[in-house]
Write an enzyme that holds these catalytic residues in place. Structure first.
Site, PDB file in Angstrom:
ATOM      1  N   HIS A  76      74.896 -54.252  72.872  1.00  0.00           N
ATOM      2  CA  HIS A  76      74.052 -55.418  73.117  1.00  0.00           C
ATOM      3  C   HIS A  76      74.953 -56.658  73.147  1.00  0.00           C
ATOM      4  CE1 HIS A  76      70.408 -53.136  72.576  1.00  0.00           C
ATOM      5  NE2 HIS A  76      70.816 -52.709  71.387  1.00  0.00           N
ATOM      6  N   CYS A 126      72.043 -49.562  75.802  1.00  0.00           N
ATOM      7  CA  CYS A 126      71.599 -48.886  74.584  1.00  0.00           C
ATOM      8  C   CYS A 126      70.580 -47.786  74.912  1.00  0.00           C
ATOM      9  CB  CYS A 126      71.067 -49.894  73.574  1.00  0.00           C
ATOM     10  SG  CYS A 126      71.022 -49.225  71.884  1.00  0.00           S
TER      11      CYS A 126
END
Length: 524
Positions: A448, A338
């Site tokens: 994630h 991310c």
């Protein structure tokens, strides 16, 4: 059984989250329809719920303890700190504003109603609702805007159990002082105490607990021992201490360990992404904030960040950026997740989060990132490349275009989007998109939870081991991250059942606060 309870703490990280999870799992095992609730959370560890919105990760774990899917109902207000003074305000899973302490006041009446409505809805649907406080109710400077501690307890008539962490020292003073500093009306709701993380002989503590009862009129419902095998999703950055190991490393199956350095960014988010790696035998994961700690690591992970540009600047100031560039030039493994993925790009154009405009990234991937509204929130399924093992358990050379494709899953929470990529994609998603980047020994993804895809994680670790020259590292074939989390929740429930007075706990839930409890006076 019908009722509700608030579990508050004398400090942050006292153990509220795990006690709530343990009580929820214990009640669920007994057939009680139970739900968790945290009115307001401040954490950058979040997850995308089944309804496609964002909640604190601790509440997702607590929902799992109850046998429920995560929902915004369990955490209606989430604050995600982006700096020391300002946080993103997420209401019912959607980002609605960026606020400081003072301008948060203008939201308080609306948020009180949101919280009250969601809690009332849960109490109508479930037998029991176990609520978690935030920080400490002793923060009396925040009492006027309190949504999660005594403000919630008084508005909803909730009995409160106060948890203290004895491992920090001074727990008896913490418990007594927390009660004493509260307003008399708030004190009346404090129904008992729980001591957490005790090491040693409980008989040595008992005289102090007896005296605490004499002074306050409130019982201690139990003393939970320090559980060395317990390590589940950290609520916030307090769980990511530099040089501290992640989890409990288990001996390798082969002749060599695989070492992982996870960079402890100042505004780290979703730090729990590395826990899946730490579940593997022979994988040692540590948080680091010093470039010297990257030298001997087989893999470096740059995790998510709530403030990508600010944390990228920190990487440069500390010298970690230079260490990452040198590492990539030597074809030594790096994983960006991310915000960490975004930092590995050639350029970042951010007019949304930091307002810094176009800046240079680390250039380890042929990628440009552009920040834009709205925030991307979605759960993802897809497929990724395997790297099959030979008979001795190590990775076999393979043509990436011909290897098997195996299932992956995860979730996205970000503003930054790939505007251009010249590298091969890492993943193929079920919605037809590709995701992530691979360049040499550098991998990046916005997903994630990707490493919780067990089969994919095993294949990727084999490739990492080859790149790192660890031919003696052997990947286990039976590790399940989901099963590990289930076992942790059952361990919590076992601790609650063994070390707490469960009958007294059930009475507090069903009957509420005991009327006429003594009021303590500060300075008496």
């Amino acid at each position: 059984m019908k009722g509700a309870l608030l579990v508050a703490g004398t400090t942050s990280d006292a153990g509220k989250s795990v006690v709530v999870a343990g009580i929820c799992r214990m009640l669920a095992r007994r057939g009680v329809r139970v739900a968790p609730f945290k009115a307001q959370n401040m954490s950058n560890n979040s997850v995308v719920a089944l309804d496609g919105e964002e909640i604190g990760r601790a509440q997702a774990l607590q929902a799992r303890a109850c046998g429920l899917e995560p929902s915004v109902r369990f955490n209606p207000v989430l604050l995600k700190p982006g700096s020391d003074r300002r946080s993103q305000l997420v209401v019912l899973g959607k980002a609605v504003d960026t606020v400081g302490a003072k301008d948060y006041f203008r939201h308080r009446q609306h948020l009180r109603q949101v919280v009250a409505d969601e809690l009332a809805s849960l109490r109508a649907e479930f037998d029991v609702v176990i609520c978690e406080g935030a920080g400490s109710p002793a923060e009396i400077n925040l009492r006027a805007t309190d949504l999660a501690n005594m403000g919630l307890a008084r508005a909803a008539g909730l009995p409160v159990l106060l948890v203290g962490d004895i491992d920090r020292g001074g727990v008896l003073a913490h418990l007594f002082g927390t009660v004493a500093i509260l307003e008399p009306e708030d004190q009346q709701l404090i129904s008992g105490f729980i001591v957490n993380k005790f090491r040693g002989d409980v008989d040595l503590l008992r005289p102090g607990l007896d005296r605490l009862t004499e002074l306050t009129g409130r019982p201690t419902l139990g003393v939970l021992p320090y559980a060395h095998d317990l390590w589940i999703d950290a609520e916030d950055s307090l769980g990511t201490v530099a040089d501290a190991p992640v989890g409990r490393p288990r001996p390798p199956l082969g002749s060599q360990w695989l070492t992982v350095a996870a960079i402890r960014l100042p505004r780290i988010s979703n730090s729990t992404d590395v826990e899946a790696l730490a579940c593997e035998p022979g994988v040692s994961v540590r948080w680091v904030d010093d470039p010297s700690r990257l030298t001997d690591a087989d893999l470096v992970v740059v995790p998510g960040s709530k403030s990508t540009v600010s944390d990228l600047e920190w990487l440069r100031r500390t010298g970690i950026a230079d260490a990452l560039v040198a590492r990539a030039a030597e074809c030594r493994p790096i994983l960006g997740i991310c915000g960490g993925y975004q930092m590995l790009a050639r350029h970042i154009d951010d007019q949304v989060e930091s307002g810094s405009g176009r800046i240079a990234g680390l250039g380890l991937l042929d990628l440009d990132i552009e920040f834009a509204e709205p925030k991307v929130l979605r759960r993802i399924t897809g497929r990724g490349a395997d790297y099959p093992a030979t008979t001795d358990g190590v990775a076999a050379p393979a043509d990436r275009s011909t290897v098997a494709r195996i299932p992956v899953h995860g979730y996205e929470i970000h503003y930054g989007r790939p505007a251009r990529s010249g590298d091969p994609a890492w993943l193929e998603l079920d919605d037809g998109r590709t995701e992530g980047s691979v360049r040499g020994a550098v991998w990046g993804t916005h997903l994630h939870g990707l490493m919780e895809s067990d089969e994919f994680r095993r294949g990727w670790l084999r490739e990492v081991a080859v790149r790192a020259g660890r031919s003696g590292f052997v990947v286990a074939e039976d590790v399940s991250v989901a099963a590990e989390r289930e076992s942790q929740l059952d361990l919590l429930a076992d601790l609650i059942e063994k070390h707490l007075d469960v009958a007294a706990l059930e009475r507090v839930i069903s009957l509420g606060a005991t009327p006429g409890l003594p009021t303590l006076t500060v300075g008496r």
